[in-house]
Design an enzyme around this catalytic site. Structure first.
Site, PDB file in Angstrom:
ATOM      1  N   TYR A   1      -1.566  25.682  28.339  1.00  0.00           N
ATOM      2  CA  TYR A   1      -1.970  26.603  27.267  1.00  0.00           C
ATOM      3  C   TYR A   1      -3.431  27.015  27.465  1.00  0.00           C
ATOM      4  O   TYR A   1      -4.247  26.226  27.956  1.00  0.00           O
ATOM      5  CB  TYR A   1      -1.759  25.934  25.889  1.00  0.00           C
TER       6      TYR A   1
ATOM      7  N   TYR B   1      -6.771  22.619  18.762  1.00  0.00           N
ATOM      8  CA  TYR B   1      -5.956  22.135  19.884  1.00  0.00           C
ATOM      9  C   TYR B   1      -6.442  20.746  20.319  1.00  0.00           C
ATOM     10  O   TYR B   1      -5.778  20.049  21.084  1.00  0.00           O
ATOM     11  CB  TYR B   1      -5.986  23.140  21.033  1.00  0.00           C
TER      12      TYR B   1
HETATM   13  P1  NAI Z   1       8.725  19.835  23.187  1.00  0.00           P
HETATM   14  O1  NAI Z   1       8.222  18.932  22.122  1.00  0.00           O
HETATM   15  O2  NAI Z   1      10.091  20.350  23.088  1.00  0.00           O
HETATM   16  O3  NAI Z   1       8.524  19.162  24.633  1.00  0.00           O
HETATM   17  C1  NAI Z   1       7.579  18.155  24.919  1.00  0.00           C
HETATM   18  C2  NAI Z   1       8.318  17.103  25.725  1.00  0.00           C
HETATM   19  O4  NAI Z   1       7.450  16.077  26.237  1.00  0.00           O
HETATM   20  C3  NAI Z   1       9.405  16.381  24.889  1.00  0.00           C
HETATM   21  O5  NAI Z   1      10.671  16.565  25.496  1.00  0.00           O
HETATM   22  C4  NAI Z   1       8.966  14.939  24.950  1.00  0.00           C
HETATM   23  O6  NAI Z   1      10.040  14.025  24.854  1.00  0.00           O
HETATM   24  C5  NAI Z   1       8.269  14.911  26.303  1.00  0.00           C
HETATM   25  N1  NAI Z   1       7.480  13.696  26.495  1.00  0.00           N
HETATM   26  C6  NAI Z   1       6.550  13.167  25.650  1.00  0.00           C
HETATM   27  N2  NAI Z   1       6.101  11.993  26.147  1.00  0.00           N
HETATM   28  C7  NAI Z   1       6.738  11.798  27.338  1.00  0.00           C
HETATM   29  C8  NAI Z   1       6.688  10.765  28.323  1.00  0.00           C
HETATM   30  N3  NAI Z   1       5.889   9.699  28.192  1.00  0.00           N
HETATM   31  N4  NAI Z   1       7.492  10.875  29.424  1.00  0.00           N
HETATM   32  C9  NAI Z   1       8.327  11.935  29.569  1.00  0.00           C
HETATM   33  N5  NAI Z   1       8.400  12.947  28.664  1.00  0.00           N
HETATM   34  C10 NAI Z   1       7.618  12.874  27.564  1.00  0.00           C
HETATM   35  O7  NAI Z   1       7.676  21.064  23.190  1.00  0.00           O
HETATM   36  P2  NAI Z   1       7.399  22.281  24.196  1.00  0.00           P
HETATM   37  O8  NAI Z   1       6.583  23.227  23.436  1.00  0.00           O
HETATM   38  O9  NAI Z   1       8.656  22.740  24.819  1.00  0.00           O
HETATM   39  O10 NAI Z   1       6.435  21.627  25.276  1.00  0.00           O
HETATM   40  C11 NAI Z   1       6.638  21.709  26.652  1.00  0.00           C
HETATM   41  C12 NAI Z   1       5.345  22.011  27.391  1.00  0.00           C
HETATM   42  O11 NAI Z   1       4.918  23.329  27.073  1.00  0.00           O
HETATM   43  C13 NAI Z   1       4.180  21.073  27.012  1.00  0.00           C
HETATM   44  O12 NAI Z   1       3.425  20.801  28.182  1.00  0.00           O
HETATM   45  C14 NAI Z   1       3.380  21.957  26.068  1.00  0.00           C
HETATM   46  O13 NAI Z   1       2.034  21.566  25.985  1.00  0.00           O
HETATM   47  C15 NAI Z   1       3.545  23.298  26.776  1.00  0.00           C
HETATM   48  N6  NAI Z   1       3.186  24.469  25.980  1.00  0.00           N
HETATM   49  C16 NAI Z   1       3.718  24.625  24.723  1.00  0.00           C
HETATM   50  C17 NAI Z   1       3.327  25.699  23.951  1.00  0.00           C
HETATM   51  C18 NAI Z   1       3.834  25.834  22.553  1.00  0.00           C
HETATM   52  O14 NAI Z   1       3.204  26.553  21.766  1.00  0.00           O
HETATM   53  N7  NAI Z   1       4.930  25.208  22.215  1.00  0.00           N
HETATM   54  C19 NAI Z   1       2.371  26.727  24.460  1.00  0.00           C
HETATM   55  C20 NAI Z   1       1.930  26.494  25.792  1.00  0.00           C
HETATM   56  C21 NAI Z   1       2.315  25.388  26.518  1.00  0.00           C
END
Ligand code: NAI
Length: 272
Positions: free
Chosen positions: A150, A160
């Site tokens: 991000y 953030y």
């Molecule tokens: P999400 O909450 O669906 O996905 C985050 C994932 O990280 C979850 O599946 C969670 O179980 C996993 N996770 C957490 N700890 C873990 C560990 N120890 N080992 C393995 N997996 C672990 O949310 P989202 O938004 O799909 O996030 C995915 C990526 O996208 C992240 O890197 C987030 O920072 C990035 N992102 C999200 C944005 C948003 O506004 N949602 C914007 C830009 C980037």
């Protein structure tokens, strides 16, 4: 619609928690484009069970792995090669978590144990995944590895919090590891800097609803959706982007290059 862009390719997708997750959409689109996939998530996330639904839908095996544990990652990488019957063509790192954000600690009042935990999960894990893949020579020549990031890594977004620092580290790892993996195996490594998106991780950011509206109005094309992010990710896994590496690629409707938009100016009304 499938163009068979990933026909015959095999990949590992981290981070599909529920149907809102960006990783979930990537898994669906990659499957649609012909890829065979292994899904993985932290053992605790598995217990929520939704990932099983995705596994069934796209015929993917699910292997639990805490992305901070080398032991888990070694098991994941070796088992994935067995299941998929060969080397891996693509990996998606879609993982993020800040304990300070969860606990409501202000950036100027961090608990450093939490900071280190969040850094390990959100950023160092990316290095660990690639180091493990390299150790087992698991990636195919010209393979592709993508992590999600991000823009708070590059500009200040006060709420953030320490995730901004984690994302800076993540983007740096993509550049540095991308250099070494490029030389060694022609593997490319990139980060996609996505618009704010309604997901479990995204909604953890304070004031997220107003924030997402602001970003939308500051982007000439509007905020990019998770589905569109998945489409873009698929192109990076495909052979059509073979020479793109060590980049932080904005997928944000133009937000990152916009100073202000008329819509936002209009919100402040006339100065006279
Ligand atoms: P999400 O909450 O669906 O996905 C985050 C994932 O990280 C979850 O599946 C969670 O179980 C996993 N996770 C957490 N700890 C873990 C560990 N120890 N080992 C393995 N997996 C672990 O949310 P989202 O938004 O799909 O996030 C995915 C990526 O996208 C992240 O890197 C987030 O920072 C990035 N992102 C999200 C944005 C948003 O506004 N949602 C914007 C830009 C980037």
């Amino acid at each position: 619609m499938s163009n068979g862009l990933l026909k015959g390719k095999k990949g590992i997708i981290f981070g599909a928690l529920n149907s809102q997750s960006i990783a979930w959409k990537v898994a669906e689109k990659a499957h649609e484009q012909g890829a065979e996939i292994v899904l993985t998530n932290a053992p605790i996330a598995m217990r929520m069970g939704e990932i099983k639904e995705l596994g069934e839908k796209i015929g993917a095996t699910i292997i639990p792995a805490d992305a901070t544990s080398i032991e888990d990652l070694e098991n994941l990488i070796t088992k994935s090669m067995e299941i998929l019957g060969g080397k891996i063509d693509f990996i998606l790192h879609s993982i993020g978590m800040s304990v300070n954000v969860r606990k409501g600690n202000h950036y100027t009042n961090e608990n450093y144990d939490y900071t280190l935990k969040g850094l390990d999960i959100s950023a160092l894990s990316f290095h660990k995944v690639m180091q493990t893949a390299m150790k087992f020579d698991a990636m195919s020549e010209w393979g592709s590895i993508v992590a999600l990031t991000y823009i708070a890594s590059q500009r200040v977004f006060p709420d953030y919090n320490d995730m901004a620092d984690n994302k800076s580290y993540l983007e740096s790892v993509a550049r540095s590891f991308g250099y070494h993996y490029g030389i060694k195996k022609h593997v490319r490594v990139n980060t996609i800097s996505q618009s704010p998106t309604v997901t479990t991780a995204g909604s953890g950011v304070k004031g997220f609803d107003s924030f997402i509206d602001y970003a939308d109005q500051m982007s000439p094309l509007g905020n990019a959706s998770a589905d569109d992010c998945a489409n873009y990710t698929v192109t990076l896994f495909s052979d059509l982007t073979k020479y793109v590496t060590m980049q932080n690629l904005y997928h944000d409707g133009g937000y990152s290059n916009t100073g202000v938009t008329q819509k936002v100016i209009d919100k402040f009304g006339s100065a006279s």
